[in-house]
Design a protein around this motif. Structure first.
Motif, PDB file in Angstrom:
ATOM      1  N   ARG A 184      48.474  40.016  47.475  1.00 33.00           N
ATOM      2  CA  ARG A 184      48.801  40.668  46.336  1.00 33.00           C
ATOM      3  C   ARG A 184      48.641  41.978  45.835  1.00 33.00           C
ATOM      4  O   ARG A 184      47.268  42.076  46.648  1.00 33.00           O
ATOM      5  N   PRO A 185      49.722  42.674  45.530  1.00 35.31           N
ATOM      6  CA  PRO A 185      50.667  42.760  45.030  1.00 35.31           C
ATOM      7  C   PRO A 185      51.525  42.424  45.647  1.00 35.31           C
ATOM      8  O   PRO A 185      51.652  42.955  47.273  1.00 35.31           O
ATOM      9  N   PRO A 232      52.137  38.675  39.824  1.00 34.88           N
ATOM     10  CA  PRO A 232      50.880  38.912  39.632  1.00 34.88           C
ATOM     11  C   PRO A 232      49.543  38.616  40.257  1.00 34.88           C
ATOM     12  O   PRO A 232      50.123  38.006  41.546  1.00 34.88           O
ATOM     13  N   ASP A 233      48.654  39.113  39.998  1.00 35.11           N
ATOM     14  CA  ASP A 233      47.177  38.997  40.738  1.00 35.11           C
ATOM     15  C   ASP A 233      46.825  38.901  40.142  1.00 35.11           C
ATOM     16  O   ASP A 233      45.625  37.779  40.930  1.00 35.11           O
ATOM     17  N   ALA A 234      46.570  38.218  39.087  1.00 38.23           N
ATOM     18  CA  ALA A 234      45.468  37.347  38.379  1.00 38.23           C
ATOM     19  C   ALA A 234      46.825  36.527  37.073  1.00 38.23           C
ATOM     20  O   ALA A 234      47.041  36.497  36.386  1.00 38.23           O
ATOM     21  N   PHE A 266      46.610  32.232  39.450  1.00 34.02           N
ATOM     22  CA  PHE A 266      45.740  32.999  40.213  1.00 34.02           C
ATOM     23  C   PHE A 266      44.098  32.413  39.515  1.00 34.02           C
ATOM     24  O   PHE A 266      44.112  33.260  38.214  1.00 34.02           O
ATOM     25  N   ARG A 268      41.326  34.709  38.007  1.00 33.22           N
ATOM     26  CA  ARG A 268      41.321  35.824  37.531  1.00 33.22           C
ATOM     27  C   ARG A 268      39.701  36.727  37.983  1.00 33.22           C
ATOM     28  O   ARG A 268      38.929  35.605  37.613  1.00 33.22           O
ATOM     29  N   ARG A 269      39.101  37.926  38.619  1.00 28.61           N
ATOM     30  CA  ARG A 269      38.809  38.799  39.554  1.00 28.61           C
ATOM     31  C   ARG A 269      37.513  39.353  38.376  1.00 28.61           C
ATOM     32  O   ARG A 269      37.827  39.245  37.292  1.00 28.61           O
TER      33      ARG A 269
END
Length: 269
Positions: A184-185, A232-234, A266, A268-269
């Motif tokens: 990702r992305p 999406p990343d998260a 995903f 969350r970072r």
């Protein structure tokens, strides 16, 4: 005045309030951990736990990474205080939880609201049929059913083969790659299948479930039933699509409609 206010609220109620999905407590549980889940319906201020009775659920399965399907209907108990069911998934890899309802539910709407619903959800063939039959001023009625899949990544390693193949739903969102396997992305390509064939012209929506009043992005499927969305990343995400076909003249309602969703998430970072 109270009746007028209620009617105004019903006319304003968005068609997306029909959207239905499976929401696990985590999309990334440890192997063998108890995983609670809820049945969700609607978006924004209309989002709530679904009141779907268990008797209408005709299929609830775990399709494991090796393709083995297990019946999980006994794990459902809709309407409890904090959850609608809980499952344990042991095999590492991406599991697909699949839920299907019967089509006994009906919706009856005033003409204006029914036409608006068909427009918002991209059900162009149904609108064209109503225009051709000079029924745009007639109230609309449909039988409807629901199909929902959720992608749950258990542990690390393992297969994700079931993610990318149809699992026999009338209307189905099929990722062409496991979203958990993509960097990702990236873009996530999906296929929409209806009655076993690619579905062209369907409106597919991507919604961020943390900010779900409106879809983040929408696309129409191409001639091969495909659409592509930025991955999406998260966060927790929902893809949904709706399709309908006319009922026989002897039926109680005008259309037979299917609501289908795919949820995934995903950390969350």
């Amino acid at each position: 005045m109270r009746t007028l206010a209620l009617l105004a609220m019903l006319v304003a109620l968005p068609a997306s309030a029909h959207d239905f999905w499976l929401q696990p407590q985590s999309f990334h549980p440890a192997p063998g951990a108890l995983l609670p889940l809820t049945l969700q319906v609607g978006h924004g201020p209309y989002r709530q736990r679904s009141p779907l009775p268990v008797r209408r659920i005709v299929r609830f399965q775990d399709v494991a990474p090796d393709g083995t399907a297990s019946d999980l209907r006994a794990a459902l108990h809709p309407g409890e205080a904090d959850e609608d069911g809980a499952v344990r998934l042991t095999a590492p890899g991406t599991h697909v939880l699949v839920l299907e309802t019967d089509d006994r539910a009906q919706s009856h709407l005033p003409a204006l609201r029914f036409n608006d619903y068909l427009t918002v959800e991209g059900l162009t063939p149904a609108l064209e049929l109503r225009r051709a039959g000079h029924r745009m001023d007639a109230d609309g009625a449909e039988n409807y059913s629901r199909r929902a899949k959720v992608l749950v990544r258990v542990g690390s390693g393992g297969s994700s083969a079931p993610v990318t193949r149809p699992l026999g739903l009338t209307l189905e969102i099929v990722p062409e790659v496991d979203p958990y396997a993509l960097p990702r992305p990236a873009d996530l390509p999906v296929r929409i299948c209806y009655e076993g064939r690619p579905l062209a012209g369907a409106l597919v929506k991507l919604t961020d479930l943390a900010h779900d009043a409106e879809p983040l992005e929408t696309h129409r499927t191409d001639g091969d039933g495909r659409a592509r969305f930025p991955l999406p990343d998260a966060g927790d995400w929902l893809l949904n699509v709706i399709w309908t076909k006319p009922q026989p003249p002897t039926a109680e309602t005008d259309f037979e409609t299917v609501f289908s969703s795919l949820s995934f998430g995903f950390p969350r970072r």
